[in-house]
Design an enzyme around this catalytic site. Structure first.
Site, mmCIF file in Angstrom:
data_model
loop_
_atom_site.group_PDB
_atom_site.id
_atom_site.type_symbol
_atom_site.label_atom_id
_atom_site.label_comp_id
_atom_site.label_asym_id
_atom_site.label_seq_id
_atom_site.Cartn_x
_atom_site.Cartn_y
_atom_site.Cartn_z
ATOM 1 C CG HIS A 144 -1.849 -1.166 1.314
ATOM 2 N ND1 HIS A 144 -2.834 -1.427 0.384
ATOM 3 C CD2 HIS A 144 -1.947 -2.161 2.238
ATOM 4 C CE1 HIS A 144 -3.497 -2.524 0.727
ATOM 5 N NE2 HIS A 144 -2.982 -2.986 1.858
HETATM 6 O O1 RIB Z 1 -4.988 0.541 4.348
HETATM 7 C C1 RIB Z 1 -3.592 0.514 4.244
HETATM 8 C C2 RIB Z 1 -2.965 1.542 5.122
HETATM 9 O O2 RIB Z 1 -3.265 1.254 6.483
HETATM 10 C C3 RIB Z 1 -1.428 1.542 5.043
HETATM 11 O O3 RIB Z 1 -0.954 2.839 5.232
HETATM 12 C C4 RIB Z 1 -1.013 0.658 6.180
HETATM 13 O O4 RIB Z 1 0.274 1.014 6.698
HETATM 14 C C5 RIB Z 1 -2.065 0.971 7.210
HETATM 15 O O5 RIB Z 1 -1.666 2.141 7.885
#
Ligand code: RIB
Ligand code: CA
Length: 306
Positions: A240
């Site tokens: 992500h």
């Molecule tokens: O949904 C993904 C996000 O949530 C990313 O930033 C992960 O590190 C969590 O913080």
């Protein structure tokens, strides 16, 4: 890919994928990282702040300041994701202790930095809940207006959420903050689950990182292996937060759509969901497609020192 160096501040809740994103930014000549601000999110503020210092110590970049930010969302209880990121926030992966203590008060630090630097010269790479940025908008709007660009990992458009049916963690953890930030008039690019779930680390990709023997690549392989351990039986893991740095460094790998976005604040069952709302939404640039193979190739190259 533009050749101009991106002068940036990272706002983060490290976090396994945050750590890979930070190691990418520190390894790439495309970035000049001025500071790392921390926020509570994946885990509490003391742990996210310690982890930012640990990652910098690993990269021998403790010259970059760590500035502790918000310990809680603006007006709600946060979540924690200990089941994914572990109780140390880095899946138990071995990192040194911070080489220097953190500074306090990220919002004041960022306001001073924005007012001191030339206007529109600083990019904010936001990898966690938007509490710090919202507090900057509320307390120092004149400083917030000097941001060149805000690139945010968050939300889900056509993809299902990872907290509620349509809500994603970074937005759902502090939906009021996201609403304030999105409506602040800052040049914002949103990097939602619609693309981040397509940029996936496989076991072979991870093994390739490890084989290079380059410290940032080996540490990233350890972080992704920990990510695999926290989610049994998966063939790959979504990267992500690294998608924020990948977009910043190589926007041509992504396809943007300009969408009228509103943050769901009223409902109880899926607060923080993003809604396409022509009436009350605010127009944001949203990455909706990505050349995932090329993105993974760029990430591996940068982590391996290329
Ligand atoms: O949904 C993904 C996000 O949530 C990313 O930033 C992960 O590190 C969590 O913080
Ligand atoms: Ca994060």
């Amino acid at each position: 890919m533009s050749d101009a160096v991106i002068r940036a501040v990272i706002d983060t809740d490290p976090g396994l994928d945050d750590a890979v994103a930070i190691l990418h930014a520190l390894s790439s000549p495309a970035f000049d990282i001025v500071g790392i601000m921390t926020v509570a999110g994946n885990i509490g503020i003391d742990v996210t702040t310690r982890n930012a210092g640990r990652i910098l110590a690993h990269a021998r970049r403790s010259d970059i300041p760590v500035v502790a930010g918000s310990a809680a969302p603006l007006s709600r209880a946060g979540f924690d994701t200990i089941d994914i990121h572990g109780d140390d926030g880095l899946g138990g992966v071995s990192f040194p202790e911070p080489a220097v203590p953190p500074h306090a008060d990220a919002v004041e630090w960022l306001a001073d930095l924005l007012l001191r630097e030339s206007a529109m010269s600083l990019t904010i790479l936001a990898l966690g809940p938007l509490t710090n940025i919202a507090r900057l908008v509320l307390d120092h709007p004149e400083a917030a207006a000097r941001m060149a660009r805000l690139i945010v990992m968050g939300g889900a458009i056509d993809e299902p959420g990872n907290v509620g049916p349509r809500s994603e963690f970074n937005i759902a953890a502090d939906p009021e903050a996201a609403d304030i930030v999105f409506r602040a008039g800052i040049a914002t690019v949103l990097v939602p689950l619609d693309v981040t779930r397509k940029v996936r680390a496989s076991r072979s990709w991870t093994a390739g990182l490890r084989e290079t023997g380059v410290p940032a690549a080996v540490a990233s392989a350890d972080l992704v292996d920990a990510y695999f351990q926290s989610s049994s039986g998966r063939e790959s893991r979504p990267l992500h937060d690294p998608c924020v740095m990948l977009y910043a460094e190589s926007p041509a790998l992504f396809t943007l759509e300009r969408l009228p976005i509103a943050v769901e604040l009223e409902t109880d069952d899926d607060v923080g969901a993003l809604v396409i709302d022509d009436k009350d939404g605010v127009l944001l640039d949203v990455t909706m497609k990505v050349d995932a193979d090329a993105a993974l190739g760029l990430l591996a190259r940068r982590l391996s020192g290329g």
